[in-house]
Design a protein around this motif. Structure first.
Motif, mmCIF file in Angstrom:
data_model
loop_
_atom_site.group_PDB
_atom_site.id
_atom_site.type_symbol
_atom_site.label_atom_id
_atom_site.label_comp_id
_atom_site.label_asym_id
_atom_site.label_seq_id
_atom_site.Cartn_x
_atom_site.Cartn_y
_atom_site.Cartn_z
ATOM 1 N N ILE A 326 19.751 3.664 25.312
ATOM 2 C CA ILE A 326 18.524 3.298 24.388
ATOM 3 C C ILE A 326 18.719 4.320 23.139
ATOM 4 O O ILE A 326 18.307 3.889 21.932
ATOM 5 C CB ILE A 326 17.291 3.447 25.295
ATOM 6 N N SER A 327 18.753 5.429 23.424
ATOM 7 C CA SER A 327 18.684 6.499 22.273
ATOM 8 C C SER A 327 19.351 6.309 21.174
ATOM 9 O O SER A 327 19.358 6.222 20.005
ATOM 10 C CB SER A 327 18.689 7.862 22.641
ATOM 11 N N VAL A 328 20.875 6.042 21.617
ATOM 12 C CA VAL A 328 22.000 5.892 20.444
ATOM 13 C C VAL A 328 21.740 4.546 19.966
ATOM 14 O O VAL A 328 21.951 4.506 18.788
ATOM 15 C CB VAL A 328 23.310 5.749 21.447
ATOM 16 N N ALA A 329 21.312 3.495 20.901
ATOM 17 C CA ALA A 329 21.010 2.006 19.967
ATOM 18 C C ALA A 329 19.984 2.328 19.079
ATOM 19 O O ALA A 329 20.256 1.866 17.864
ATOM 20 C CB ALA A 329 20.678 1.077 21.206
ATOM 21 N N ILE A 330 19.100 2.895 19.240
ATOM 22 C CA ILE A 330 17.776 3.029 18.193
ATOM 23 C C ILE A 330 18.345 4.005 16.905
ATOM 24 O O ILE A 330 17.900 3.712 15.866
ATOM 25 C CB ILE A 330 16.900 3.737 18.652
ATOM 26 N N ALA A 331 18.916 5.112 17.479
ATOM 27 C CA ALA A 331 19.432 5.991 16.372
ATOM 28 C C ALA A 331 20.637 5.099 15.464
ATOM 29 O O ALA A 331 20.463 5.434 13.911
ATOM 30 C CB ALA A 331 20.089 7.191 17.007
ATOM 31 N N THR A 332 21.408 4.391 16.101
ATOM 32 C CA THR A 332 22.478 3.804 15.181
ATOM 33 C C THR A 332 21.777 2.656 14.451
ATOM 34 O O THR A 332 22.083 2.531 13.164
ATOM 35 C CB THR A 332 23.511 3.128 16.063
ATOM 36 N N ALA A 333 20.589 1.841 14.717
ATOM 37 C CA ALA A 333 20.096 0.985 14.007
ATOM 38 C C ALA A 333 19.422 1.777 12.838
ATOM 39 O O ALA A 333 19.471 1.165 11.618
ATOM 40 C CB ALA A 333 19.080 0.321 14.751
ATOM 41 N N ALA A 334 18.631 2.717 12.996
ATOM 42 C CA ALA A 334 17.947 3.755 11.832
ATOM 43 C C ALA A 334 19.193 4.246 10.957
ATOM 44 O O ALA A 334 19.004 4.106 9.638
ATOM 45 C CB ALA A 334 17.553 4.866 12.703
ATOM 46 N N SER A 335 20.220 4.600 11.443
ATOM 47 C CA SER A 335 21.309 5.404 10.522
ATOM 48 C C SER A 335 21.819 4.111 9.681
ATOM 49 O O SER A 335 21.978 4.468 8.536
ATOM 50 C CB SER A 335 22.315 5.899 11.445
ATOM 51 N N VAL A 336 22.314 3.285 10.411
ATOM 52 C CA VAL A 336 23.028 2.189 9.587
ATOM 53 C C VAL A 336 21.999 1.435 8.694
ATOM 54 O O VAL A 336 22.479 1.000 7.554
ATOM 55 C CB VAL A 336 23.952 0.943 10.591
#
Length: 526
Positions: A326-336
């Protein structure tokens, strides 16, 4: 001591989490108006010394209080608790005074090593905060160990509010009085000791209100000697504190290498300072991204240790893997999303598009830093402190070895890439260690799906931008950027969520862990 109910403990933890979140947002957001007022060079001056403050703040605010609260909780009697913190205060006071004297005495050599001797008074200005660190760390740790989070939460909010107010007032006054950037930086950094005084006053009031007689406890016998306590503080407290200040440590390396690298490249001093100021724009962007990405996951992490202590290893593995995904999915969405909207975000926040490519590379750090923080917490719940220290050492070593070379060879964007590579090395090492614990979170094509979704989302956002440009053709640049960024965020969220649900990026159980998931999942399903 009267046993606290679980409800009281959870309320205290929630209060501290909310206060910490507000403080982090304040710490990231104030830099935008500050940079707008003082410009790239003024921002460079402040950010060169900021890592020294950031490391000290992390030790006094989160790292050491967390460690001290653990020691306090280990002792049953009130007398032993007071004796313990009195000895810890003496140890920490010795370290802090030594560090203060070192920064005062060696400010000029430190500034010269950074490539700018004029930074000397700013280093001396920030060093005063370390004299307040022992009392803040000890008092916060004591109350947290007693499950009373209110003094820590209040002092944290007061400290950040005072600091941000002082910085912005100084920036406005410096601009109106036409101060040089170094005088402005010296007064802006004085916000650290000033804020520490107010935070100390809050904690002192809490100590007196509870009639704690700490000085009377110094002579009482205690199970742990000064040497043993100092060793535990160095290893356990140091591990927690260093990882909490991971990004600040990487920024500290930048302070010593980016400016020097640009000048070795042949750039004049003033241009190099301006470029470093543009490079430093990435730090508040990453900080905000990390707040969004870790706020949810941090609320789940305390349950991991409890699950493991009860002997439910399979449940621990499932929970840990869920938090990571969940954390990586949210972080990737924010970063990209930030990368896709970087031209608009740069204009909105900083008034121009300088450094778009450099900042786009830098914000990739959000994904890796989030993964590292979660993995670190999981490893610490398994008591693998030395593994986390080794991972941090790998990342710092990569940054130290290659940063200046990359700046000389590629310009400031080289430092962005080295930060990403350093975090990648750290994340790879920690992931390898967790696989040995059967904690391989990325299974069933998760990373491939996440990459595909992110690329499609980025494309959709950029396709939507001409529509925004057409609608806002007559608007001011910043108002147009605000509209475009808002449109891009809306498109990005919709595309990411629809594709994530369509491709089953997360299981239904994992989706339902997100706030209000049952409501908005029904809407997306329609």
């Amino acid at each position: 001591m009267q046993r606290k109910s679980m409800k009281t403990v959870m309320q205290g933890a929630l209060l501290l989490s909310v206060a910490s979140l507000i403080a982090k947002i304040l710490s990231a957001v104030y830099r935008v108006p500050f940079q707008n007022m003082v410009g790239n060079t003024g921002f460079y001056v402040y950010q060169q010394i900021y890592p020294i403050y950031g490391i000290g703040m992390t030790f006094a605010l989160s790292g050491l209080p967390m460690f001290i609260s653990k020691l306090v909780a280990e002792n049953e009697s009130a007398e032993n608790k007071l004796t313990l913190i009195s000895r810890l205060f003496i140890i920490l006071a010795g370290f802090s005074v030594a560090l203060f004297l070192f920064l005062q005495g060696f400010a000029l050599p430190i500034a010269s090593t950074m490539g700018d001797p004029s930074l000397t008074p700013i280093i001396r200005s920030v060093s005063w905060m370390f004299l307040f660190s022992p009392f803040l760390a000890i008092s916060r740790g004591y109350f947290q160990g007693q499950y009373d989070m209110r003094p820590t939460a209040l002092s944290q909010l007061v400290e950040q509010a005072i600091r941000v107010t002082v910085i912005l007032v100084v920036a406005y006054w410096a601009m109106s009085q036409r101060w040089n950037v170094y005088k402005m930086g010296t007064w802006a950094m004085s916000s650290a000791p000033i804020a520490a005084i107010f935070a100390s006053a809050v904690m002192l009031y809490a100590v007196r209100a509870r009639h704690l007689k700490v000085t009377a406890a110094i002579k009482r016998p205690v199970l742990s000697s000064y040497g043993h306590l100092a060793k535990r503080m160095l290893i356990e407290g140091g591990t927690i504190s260093l990882f909490a200040s991971m990004m600040v440590l990487l920024q500290l390396v930048d302070s010593f290498t980016v400016m020097r690298g640009l000048m070795i490249q042949g750039l004049p001093s003033m241009i190099a300072k301006s470029i470093k100021g543009v490079y430093d724009r990435g730090q508040p962007l990453v900080q905000l991204g990390l707040v969004v990405a870790t706020s949810f996951s941090s609320s789940l992490l305390p349950s991991l240790t409890e699950t493991l202590n009860r002997g439910f290893h399979s449940q621990f593995v499932r929970q840990a893997n869920t938090v990571v995904r969940i954390s990586v999915a949210i972080a990737t969405a924010a970063s990209v999303g930030l990368i896709a909207l970087m031209p608009e975000v740069n204009v909105l926040l900083f008034g121009n598009q300088q450094g778009n490519r450099m900042l786009s590379v830098y914000v990739l750090s959000i994904i890796l830093a989030t993964l590292i923080m979660i993995d670190n917490s999981i490893l610490q719940s398994l008591n693998q402190f030395m593994v986390t220290i080794a991972g941090l050492a790998i990342g710092l070593l990569i940054k130290i070895m290659f940063n200046q070379w990359a700046v000389v060879r590629f310009g400031a964007i080289g430092a962005s890439w080295v930060t990403v590579v350093a975090l990648l090395g750290m994340a790879g090492f920690l992931r390898h260690q967790l696989r040995n614990e059967n904690l391989a979170a990325f299974k069933r094509g998760f990373l491939g799906k996440l990459l595909l979704i992110s690329l499609i989302m980025m494309g959709a956002v950029r396709v939507a931008m001409p529509i925004g440009n057409w609608l806002t053709a007559a608007w001011s640049p910043r108002m147009a950027a605000l509209f475009d960024a808002s449109l891009g965020i809306l498109v990005g969220v919709l595309v990411f969520m629809l594709l994530a649900l369509k491709l089953n990026l997360l299981t239904l159980r994992e989706w339902l862990l997100l706030p209000k998931a049952n409501h908005w999942l029904r809407w997306f399903k329609k």
